[in-house]
Design a protein around this motif. Structure first.
Motif, PDB file in Angstrom:
ATOM      1  N   ASN A  70      38.908  29.269  35.297  1.00 28.49           N
ATOM      2  CA  ASN A  70      39.156  29.726  36.673  1.00 28.49           C
ATOM      3  C   ASN A  70      40.434  29.165  37.274  1.00 28.49           C
ATOM      4  N   ALA A  71      41.081  28.258  36.545  1.00 29.26           N
ATOM      5  CA  ALA A  71      42.382  27.747  37.009  1.00 29.26           C
ATOM      6  C   ALA A  71      43.523  28.605  36.462  1.00 29.26           C
ATOM      7  N   ALA A  72      43.213  29.533  35.582  1.00 29.38           N
ATOM      8  CA  ALA A  72      44.268  30.323  34.922  1.00 29.38           C
ATOM      9  C   ALA A  72      44.916  31.306  35.895  1.00 29.38           C
ATOM     10  N   ALA A  73      46.140  31.694  35.560  1.00 22.84           N
ATOM     11  CA  ALA A  73      46.905  32.597  36.435  1.00 22.84           C
ATOM     12  C   ALA A  73      46.517  34.049  36.211  1.00 22.84           C
ATOM     13  N   ASP A  74      46.112  34.373  34.958  1.00 13.65           N
ATOM     14  CA  ASP A  74      45.830  35.789  34.672  1.00 13.65           C
ATOM     15  C   ASP A  74      44.760  35.860  33.579  1.00 13.65           C
ATOM     16  N   VAL A  75      43.582  36.319  33.952  1.00 11.57           N
ATOM     17  CA  VAL A  75      42.460  36.388  33.000  1.00 11.57           C
ATOM     18  C   VAL A  75      42.159  37.853  32.703  1.00 11.57           C
ATOM     19  N   VAL A  76      42.118  38.179  31.431  1.00 12.12           N
ATOM     20  CA  VAL A  76      41.853  39.572  31.031  1.00 12.12           C
ATOM     21  C   VAL A  76      40.636  39.603  30.110  1.00 12.12           C
ATOM     22  N   PHE A  77      39.599  40.315  30.547  1.00 11.66           N
ATOM     23  CA  PHE A  77      38.446  40.575  29.679  1.00 11.66           C
ATOM     24  C   PHE A  77      38.744  41.825  28.867  1.00 11.66           C
ATOM     25  N   LEU A  78      38.471  41.748  27.564  1.00  7.89           N
ATOM     26  CA  LEU A  78      38.532  42.943  26.728  1.00  7.89           C
ATOM     27  C   LEU A  78      37.111  43.247  26.291  1.00  7.89           C
ATOM     28  N   VAL A  79      36.609  44.436  26.699  1.00  6.25           N
ATOM     29  CA  VAL A  79      35.221  44.788  26.369  1.00  6.25           C
ATOM     30  C   VAL A  79      35.191  46.207  25.810  1.00  6.25           C
ATOM     31  N   ALA A  80      34.536  46.344  24.659  1.00  6.89           N
ATOM     32  CA  ALA A  80      34.489  47.674  24.028  1.00  6.89           C
ATOM     33  C   ALA A  80      33.140  47.870  23.353  1.00  6.89           C
ATOM     34  N   GLY A  81      32.695  49.127  23.337  1.00  3.31           N
ATOM     35  CA  GLY A  81      31.474  49.457  22.607  1.00  3.31           C
ATOM     36  C   GLY A  81      30.301  49.748  23.519  1.00  3.31           C
TER      37      GLY A  81
ATOM     38  N   LEU B 193      46.625  27.715  32.700  1.00  2.63           N
ATOM     39  CA  LEU B 193      47.093  28.620  31.647  1.00  2.63           C
ATOM     40  C   LEU B 193      47.704  29.860  32.287  1.00  2.63           C
ATOM     41  N   ASP B 194      48.786  30.353  31.698  1.00  2.00           N
ATOM     42  CA  ASP B 194      49.373  31.578  32.242  1.00  2.00           C
ATOM     43  C   ASP B 194      48.454  32.769  32.011  1.00  2.00           C
ATOM     44  N   MET B 195      47.772  32.736  30.886  1.00  2.00           N
ATOM     45  CA  MET B 195      46.947  33.907  30.536  1.00  2.00           C
ATOM     46  C   MET B 195      45.768  33.452  29.678  1.00  2.00           C
ATOM     47  N   VAL B 196      44.650  34.186  29.849  1.00  2.00           N
ATOM     48  CA  VAL B 196      43.468  33.955  29.007  1.00  2.00           C
ATOM     49  C   VAL B 196      42.881  35.317  28.631  1.00  2.00           C
ATOM     50  N   PHE B 197      42.644  35.511  27.350  1.00  2.00           N
ATOM     51  CA  PHE B 197      41.912  36.705  26.914  1.00  2.00           C
ATOM     52  C   PHE B 197      40.460  36.295  26.657  1.00  2.00           C
ATOM     53  N   LEU B 198      39.550  37.009  27.319  1.00  2.00           N
ATOM     54  CA  LEU B 198      38.126  36.733  27.136  1.00  2.00           C
ATOM     55  C   LEU B 198      37.420  37.977  26.602  1.00  2.00           C
ATOM     56  N   GLY B 199      36.317  37.728  25.922  1.00  2.00           N
ATOM     57  CA  GLY B 199      35.434  38.836  25.539  1.00  2.00           C
ATOM     58  C   GLY B 199      34.108  38.636  26.262  1.00  2.00           C
TER      59      GLY B 199
ATOM     60  N   THR C 256      40.497  31.026  40.665  1.00  2.00           N
ATOM     61  CA  THR C 256      40.643  30.478  42.019  1.00  2.00           C
ATOM     62  C   THR C 256      41.862  31.083  42.702  1.00  2.00           C
ATOM     63  N   SER C 257      42.982  31.083  41.966  1.00  2.00           N
ATOM     64  CA  SER C 257      44.186  31.717  42.541  1.00  2.00           C
ATOM     65  C   SER C 257      44.922  32.444  41.417  1.00  2.00           C
ATOM     66  N   GLY C 258      44.157  33.274  40.735  1.00  2.00           N
ATOM     67  CA  GLY C 258      44.754  34.046  39.639  1.00  2.00           C
ATOM     68  C   GLY C 258      44.219  35.465  39.652  1.00  2.00           C
ATOM     69  N   ARG C 259      44.714  36.250  38.739  1.00  2.00           N
ATOM     70  CA  ARG C 259      44.300  37.661  38.647  1.00  2.00           C
ATOM     71  C   ARG C 259      43.210  37.820  37.597  1.00  2.00           C
ATOM     72  N   LEU C 260      42.276  38.702  37.874  1.00  2.00           N
ATOM     73  CA  LEU C 260      41.189  39.002  36.932  1.00  2.00           C
ATOM     74  C   LEU C 260      41.198  40.496  36.624  1.00  2.00           C
ATOM     75  N   SER C 261      41.318  40.811  35.340  1.00  2.00           N
ATOM     76  CA  SER C 261      41.309  42.235  34.956  1.00  2.00           C
ATOM     77  C   SER C 261      40.282  42.462  33.859  1.00  2.00           C
ATOM     78  N   TRP C 262      39.716  43.649  33.884  1.00  2.00           N
ATOM     79  CA  TRP C 262      38.795  44.062  32.821  1.00  2.00           C
ATOM     80  C   TRP C 262      39.417  45.282  32.146  1.00  2.00           C
ATOM     81  N   PHE C 263      39.758  45.172  30.878  1.00  2.57           N
ATOM     82  CA  PHE C 263      40.264  46.299  30.111  1.00  2.57           C
ATOM     83  C   PHE C 263      39.098  46.747  29.231  1.00  2.57           C
ATOM     84  N   VAL C 264      38.557  47.911  29.522  1.00  2.00           N
ATOM     85  CA  VAL C 264      37.340  48.327  28.816  1.00  2.00           C
ATOM     86  C   VAL C 264      37.513  49.718  28.227  1.00  2.00           C
ATOM     87  N   ASP C 265      36.791  50.001  27.170  1.00  2.00           N
ATOM     88  CA  ASP C 265      36.880  51.355  26.622  1.00  2.00           C
ATOM     89  C   ASP C 265      35.782  52.217  27.247  1.00  2.00           C
ATOM     90  N   GLU C 266      35.911  53.514  27.034  1.00  2.00           N
ATOM     91  CA  GLU C 266      35.007  54.506  27.648  1.00  2.00           C
ATOM     92  C   GLU C 266      33.554  54.220  27.238  1.00  2.00           C
TER      93      GLU C 266
END
Ligand code: 6PG
Length: 250
Positions: free
Chosen positions: A191-202, A140-146, A228-238
């Motif tokens: 873990n095969a995805a190219a770009d995984v973004v966690f969105l966490v708030a609260g 997958l090019d991108m995955v949004f996770l919570g 495995t060979s992708g980017r992992l980002s966490w976008f989180v609120d304060e």
């Protein structure tokens, strides 16, 4: 471990705007027709605003929806019009507002009696759309996770069977504490995805987020998302980030 980025934003609104911009950047990076852009969407409450932004007039001509394929990360075994339905939420916030071809929206068919067959069919949809090489995982090019306060992600809950799944791409998972089944993508696909973004708030996630990001590995399912060979980002609120060390907050 791959490079991991943690970005802290004042509020969920800014988290959602940044996530929408990231989606747009990746979607536009895909050249023409042959190279469709694929993204798997989580359910729950956190990503609602992101999906509303992507479905808003401001984004109407910024995404070539005819060139996108949207998948589900997981789904509760309820009808699409049930308030708990992830598909129902994604349809209300996003799908009903953009001109994406029906054949490019890949819904998990939780209404099927045979949950294993529903997962087999979903795996075929992944295969048809992403065309992995023989014996390879769909990328997958991108995955949004919570992430839940218990550190679950997708429908991969602590102590649930699907945590150990190494072969199936999609499978049913019985969640004992909810006394219900869900269908979920498994770690191999995430873990095969190219770009995984966690969105966490609260604030209710602050303790778990600190343990997931700064504590020993292994305790929380969310820690097992390591592309495995992708980017992992966490976008989180304060509110969710306030217990994180300053080093991590960048
Ligand atoms: C689901 C999601 C799940 C979600 C977390 C966080 O089906 O519920 O896929 O993994 O991301 O439970 O949910 P909130 O965003 O509602 O806190």
């Amino acid at each position: 471990m791959n490079q991991r980025t943690v970005r802290v934003f004042p509020t969920l609104q800014e988290v959602s705007r940044a996530a929408a911009a990231h989606f747009e950047k990746l979607a536009r990076a895909k050249p023409g027709k042959k190279e469709a852009f694929s993204c798997a969407l989580s359910g729950g409450l956190t990503p609602r605003l992101l999906y509303q932004i992507l479905g808003s007039d401001a984004f109407a001509d910024r995404i070539r929806w005819e060139n996108a394929h949207l998948f589900q990360v997981d789904e509760r075994c309820v009808p699409a019009d049930h308030p708990d339905s992830n598909y129902g939420m994604i349809r209300e916030t996003l799908l009903s507002r953009v001109s994406i071809p029906d054949s490019h929206v890949h819904r998990m068919r939780v209404e099927m009696e045979d949950r294993d067959e529903a997962c087999r069919q979903y795996a075929k949809e992944l295969s048809r759309a992403l065309r992995p090489k023989e014996g390879e995982l769909p990328r997958l090019d991108m995955v949004f996770l919570g992430m839940g306060p218990d550190g679950h992600t997708a429908s991969l809950f602590p102590e649930s069977e699907a945590l150990e799944e190494r072969t199936l791409w999609v499978r049913p998972n019985y969640i004992a504490k909810l006394q219900t089944y869900r269908l979920t993508l498994t770690f191999p696909v995430l873990n095969a995805a190219a770009d995984v973004v966690f969105l966490v708030a609260g604030a209710d996630k602050a303790r778990t987020l600190r343990q997931v990001l700064e504590g020993p590995l292994g305790r929380f399912p969310a820690q097992r998302v390591q592309p495995t060979s992708g980017r992992l980002s966490w976008f989180v609120d304060e509110a969710a980030a306030h217990l994180l060390s300053s080093a991590l907050r960048g």
